[in-house]
Design an enzyme around this catalytic site. Structure first.
Site, PDB file in Angstrom:
ATOM      1  N   HIS A  89       7.616  -8.895   1.754  1.00 31.64           N
ATOM      2  CA  HIS A  89       6.408  -8.414   1.069  1.00 31.64           C
ATOM      3  C   HIS A  89       6.516  -8.664  -0.441  1.00 31.64           C
ATOM      4  CE1 HIS A  89       3.211  -5.194   0.313  1.00 31.64           C
ATOM      5  NE2 HIS A  89       3.747  -5.370  -0.874  1.00 31.64           N
ATOM      6  N   GLU A  90       7.669  -8.284  -1.020  1.00 30.57           N
ATOM      7  CA  GLU A  90       7.839  -8.433  -2.474  1.00 30.57           C
ATOM      8  C   GLU A  90       7.908  -9.908  -2.872  1.00 30.57           C
ATOM      9  OE1 GLU A  90       7.191  -5.914  -4.107  1.00 30.57           O
ATOM     10  OE2 GLU A  90       7.469  -4.496  -2.475  1.00 30.57           O
ATOM     11  N   HIS A 140       4.612 -11.518  -3.318  1.00 28.42           N
ATOM     12  CA  HIS A 140       3.993 -11.268  -4.625  1.00 28.42           C
ATOM     13  C   HIS A 140       4.309 -12.392  -5.615  1.00 28.42           C
ATOM     14  CE1 HIS A 140       2.113  -7.306  -4.460  1.00 28.42           C
ATOM     15  NE2 HIS A 140       3.167  -6.790  -3.859  1.00 28.42           N
ATOM     16  N   GLY A 192       9.341  -0.809  -3.248  1.00 33.72           N
ATOM     17  CA  GLY A 192       9.510  -2.164  -3.764  1.00 33.72           C
ATOM     18  C   GLY A 192       8.488  -2.442  -4.852  1.00 33.72           C
ATOM     19  N   GLN A 198       3.302  -7.365 -10.566  1.00 36.92           N
ATOM     20  CA  GLN A 198       2.592  -6.089 -10.451  1.00 36.92           C
ATOM     21  C   GLN A 198       2.620  -5.297 -11.758  1.00 36.92           C
ATOM     22  OE1 GLN A 198       4.774  -5.028  -6.587  1.00 36.92           O
ATOM     23  NE2 GLN A 198       2.794  -4.035  -6.323  1.00 36.92           N
ATOM     24  N   CYS A 215       1.041  -1.097  -0.435  1.00 41.93           N
ATOM     25  CA  CYS A 215       1.424  -1.785  -1.663  1.00 41.93           C
ATOM     26  C   CYS A 215       0.964  -0.951  -2.843  1.00 41.93           C
ATOM     27  CB  CYS A 215       0.755  -3.161  -1.702  1.00 41.93           C
ATOM     28  SG  CYS A 215       1.149  -4.124  -3.176  1.00 41.93           S
ATOM     29  N   LEU A 216       1.822  -0.834  -3.868  1.00 45.82           N
ATOM     30  CA  LEU A 216       1.445  -0.044  -5.050  1.00 45.82           C
ATOM     31  C   LEU A 216       0.235  -0.641  -5.767  1.00 45.82           C
ATOM     32  CD1 LEU A 216       4.996   0.806  -6.471  1.00 45.82           C
ATOM     33  CD2 LEU A 216       3.437   2.318  -5.206  1.00 45.82           C
TER      34      LEU A 216
HETATM   35 NI    NI Z   1       3.214  -4.953  -2.860  1.00 45.34          NI
END
Ligand code: NI
Length: 173
Positions: free
Chosen positions: A136-137, A140, A46, A51, A94-95
């Site tokens: 989660h996304e 953000h 995701g 991000q 998370c990236l």
């Molecule tokens: Ni994330």
């Protein structure tokens, strides 16, 4: 398509609420395609627009984890219209917080309304990993990271480590 660079925490761009998208145009579709390419390359399941430094309400997801049968999703202005009372725990990563993981508790099932890449309104109901990933996304888009769901002590340990490795990367460069 092009790969975008992913912002690593701590960074103020990851802590801001994002703007609603007014209309889905060619530029936005290109951005979502680039976000998918960036997510697959990372690799991740995701990615949210902030991000990659774009403060708009856009999310891309693919929880299939199968390069031969990808199930890409592109969601514009996603909102949770229903969440179950039942909760579930998942070890999230998370990236933007590379190599850090923590158990997060969230509703086990959600229904999400969003606009697709053609501008059509869609609704999906999800459980399991997809439900985790959607929530989660979408966090953000409010400037919320998974570490904001854990204790302040654990959060600060993770953020300090990330800050330190950023500084080290600058020294090494
Ligand atoms: Ni994330």
């Amino acid at each position: 398509m092009a790969q975008l660079s992913i912002i690593v925490a701590p960074d103020p761009r990851l802590n801001q609420p994002c703007e609603k998208v007014v209309s889905v145009d060619a530029d936005l579709v290109r951005l979502m395609d680039d976000m998918l390419e960036t997510m697959y390359a990372a690799p991740g399941i995701g990615l949210a627009a902030p991000q990659v430094g774009v403060l708009k309400r856009i999310v891309v997801i693919d929880v299939s984890k199968d390069p031969d049968h990808p199930k890409p999703m592109q969601l514009v202005n996603p909102e949770i219209v229903w969440a179950s009372d039942e909760l579930s725990d998942y070890e999230e990563g998370c990236l933007s917080l590379p190599d850090h993981y923590s158990q997060v508790t969230r509703p086990a099932r959600v229904r999400v309304r969003y606009m697709d890449r053609t501008g059509e309104t869609q609704e999906i109901e999800a459980d399991g990993l997809l439900a985790v990933c959607l929530q989660h996304e979408m966090d953000h888009l409010e400037g919320v990271l998974f570490v904001d769901h854990i204790s302040k002590l654990k959060r600060n340990v993770i953020l300090r480590k990330l800050q330190k490795s950023k500084k080290q990367a600058m020294v090494d460069a």
